[in-house]
Structure formats: structure tokens, C-alpha cells
Design an enzyme around this catalytic site. Structure first.
Site, mmCIF file in Angstrom:
data_model
loop_
_atom_site.group_PDB
_atom_site.id
_atom_site.type_symbol
_atom_site.label_atom_id
_atom_site.label_comp_id
_atom_site.label_asym_id
_atom_site.label_seq_id
_atom_site.Cartn_x
_atom_site.Cartn_y
_atom_site.Cartn_z
ATOM 1 N N CYS A 81 32.870 33.560 28.535
ATOM 2 C CA CYS A 81 33.518 32.507 27.760
ATOM 3 C C CYS A 81 33.214 31.126 28.362
ATOM 4 O O CYS A 81 32.085 30.671 28.304
ATOM 5 C CB CYS A 81 35.013 32.778 27.628
ATOM 6 S SG CYS A 81 35.823 31.814 26.321
ATOM 7 N N HIS A 185 34.776 37.926 24.990
ATOM 8 C CA HIS A 185 35.429 38.496 26.167
ATOM 9 C C HIS A 185 35.161 39.998 26.220
ATOM 10 O O HIS A 185 35.807 40.768 25.501
ATOM 11 C CB HIS A 185 36.938 38.253 26.103
ATOM 12 C CG HIS A 185 37.328 36.840 26.351
ATOM 13 N ND1 HIS A 185 37.609 36.346 27.605
ATOM 14 C CD2 HIS A 185 37.469 35.793 25.500
ATOM 15 C CE1 HIS A 185 37.916 35.064 27.514
ATOM 16 N NE2 HIS A 185 37.839 34.706 26.250
ATOM 17 N N GLU A 187 36.033 42.072 28.472
ATOM 18 C CA GLU A 187 37.223 42.762 28.987
ATOM 19 C C GLU A 187 38.277 42.978 27.906
ATOM 20 O O GLU A 187 39.203 43.782 28.088
ATOM 21 C CB GLU A 187 37.817 41.987 30.176
ATOM 22 C CG GLU A 187 38.613 40.751 29.827
ATOM 23 C CD GLU A 187 37.772 39.521 29.507
ATOM 24 O OE1 GLU A 187 38.357 38.439 29.309
ATOM 25 O OE2 GLU A 187 36.529 39.635 29.454
#
Length: 209
Positions: A81, A185, A187
Site C-alpha cells: 500500500c 493489502h 494480508e
């Protein structure tokens, strides 16, 4: 022995990224002192917040030379990001701010018709343009999770690894030699994002290409 080191400059979603690695069996360490990151480490630069503030904090904590040297030395490096955006020359969030200058290009705000909300938030599919090692076994048009108002515009289109569309195409990930960075993202992108983190952790230290 190599390890995954997550840079802590007080502006990243550190624990979320660390937990993502843990879910794929990788022990990633959050590191607040650049002297604790060695030449055999795989480095992650996460980021949530304003471009100018984040760059200033990286400089204040003396992480900028380490990041530049690590990329030049071919250490595996993952930006996430804001960690993608800061790799470029300049960002225009709240003024004009000098980036790390590792990649040529700029970071600019979405300028879209009113029906497109900014920030761009949620799931969006990515079109793979370059078969980066971290995308091994990732299908074309896989959906990833985004939260951003700004996007990168690389001068060299050959480094764009993934492209997404939000009122028009934009760069969703880059790949150059040892360096891979995503606007989305991983994750937060469920199984496909976690697979990317696992692939990154498995990269050889001497050469990530």
C-alpha cells in the site's frame, strides 16, 4: 539464516501484516531499528497514512539508506500500500513530497466521475501482466482487497505486474528484480493474499528473480 523483517516506523498496519505471515507458518519480526536488519533479511515495508508524514518518519528513523541499500543489494523486498507508493519519486498528497526515488514515477489522487467513491475501498480483481515469483499459482483475475485514494503512475510500464480497474486501469502491483510491491493489502486478501506472503518468504535471499 534469513528472516522476514517488517519495518516499524509507527505508521504501518504492522500486526496485521505479521499475523498474515504467521498464518502461513512464517515468523516475521517487527523491527524499529534499522541496525537490526541484516543483509540476509527479507524486508517488508507496510504503510497506512499520509505520504509526506510517512516519508518524514522513515527519514527520522534512518530507514531510507537501509531501504535503498537493500534493494540495490538484491535483498527480497515487499512494499504494501503506502509502502508501494513511497518507492516512487514524488507523491502529491497534501502538497508535493519527495519519495524514495527507487522507482521512477509519481503518486497521484484518483480523479474520477462522481459515481466512483474515493477512497477506492474493497475487493477488485487484478490482471496479471508480469509473472512475478510471488504470484506463483495465482490465477488471472484474482480479487484483492484495496483501501486507497492515491495510486502510482510508473514511468516504466514494464514494471507493472498487476493492473486493476477503477474508473480506468491503474497499477495494482510492481515487480523489478528483487522488489515486489502491491497497492492492495495481501494480508487482508484471504487465501490468495496469504499465498503471496508465503511465496515472498520462500524467495532465495541471494536472488529473488
Amino acid at each position: 539464516m534469513s528472516r522476514v523483517a517488517i519495518i516499524d516506523y509507527q505508521m504501518g498496519n504492522l500486526r496485521s501484516v505479521q499475523k498474515g505471515f504467521e498464518r502461513v507458518g512464517v515468523a516475521a519480526e517487527i523491527v524499529a531499528d534499522p541496525r537490526q536488519i541484516g543483509p540476509a533479511d527479507k524486508i517488508v515495508l507496510p504503510g497506512v497514512g499520509a505520504f509526506g508524514d510517512a516519508i518524514a518518519e522513515l527519514r527520522r528513523r534512518d530507514f531510507v539508506p537501509l531501504i535503498r541499500d537493500a534493494v540495490a543489494a538484491n535483498q527480497p523486498f515487499l512494499g504494501i500500500c503506502l509502502g508501494l507508493q513511497m518507492l516512487f519519486d514524488v507523491g502529491y498528497e497534501g502538497g508535493e513530497h519527495e519519495g524514495l526515488g527507487i522507482l521512477r514515477g509519481k503518486v497521484q489522487r484518483f480523479d474520477l466521475p462522481h459515481e466512483f467513491k474515493v477512497p477506492h475501498m474493497g475487493w477488485n480483481k487484478g490482471r496479471i501482466l508480469q509473472p512475478a515469483p510471488v504470484l506463483s499459482e495465482t490465477a488471472q483475475d484474482t480479487f484483492f482487497y484495496f483501501v486507497h485514494s492515491y495510486y502510482v503512475a510508473p514511468e516504466d510500464r514494464n514494471i507493472v505486474a498487476i493492473e486493476a480497474d477503477y474508473g480506468g486501469p491503474f497499477c495494482a502491483a510492481v515487480w523489478k528484480d528483487n522488489l515486489f510491491a502491491t497497492q492492495f493489502h495481501p494480508e487482508k486478501s484471504q487465501a490468495d493474499g496469504l499465498k503471496l506472503l508465503k511465496n515472498f518468504a520462500a524467495l532465495p535471499v541471494a536472488a529473488a528473480v
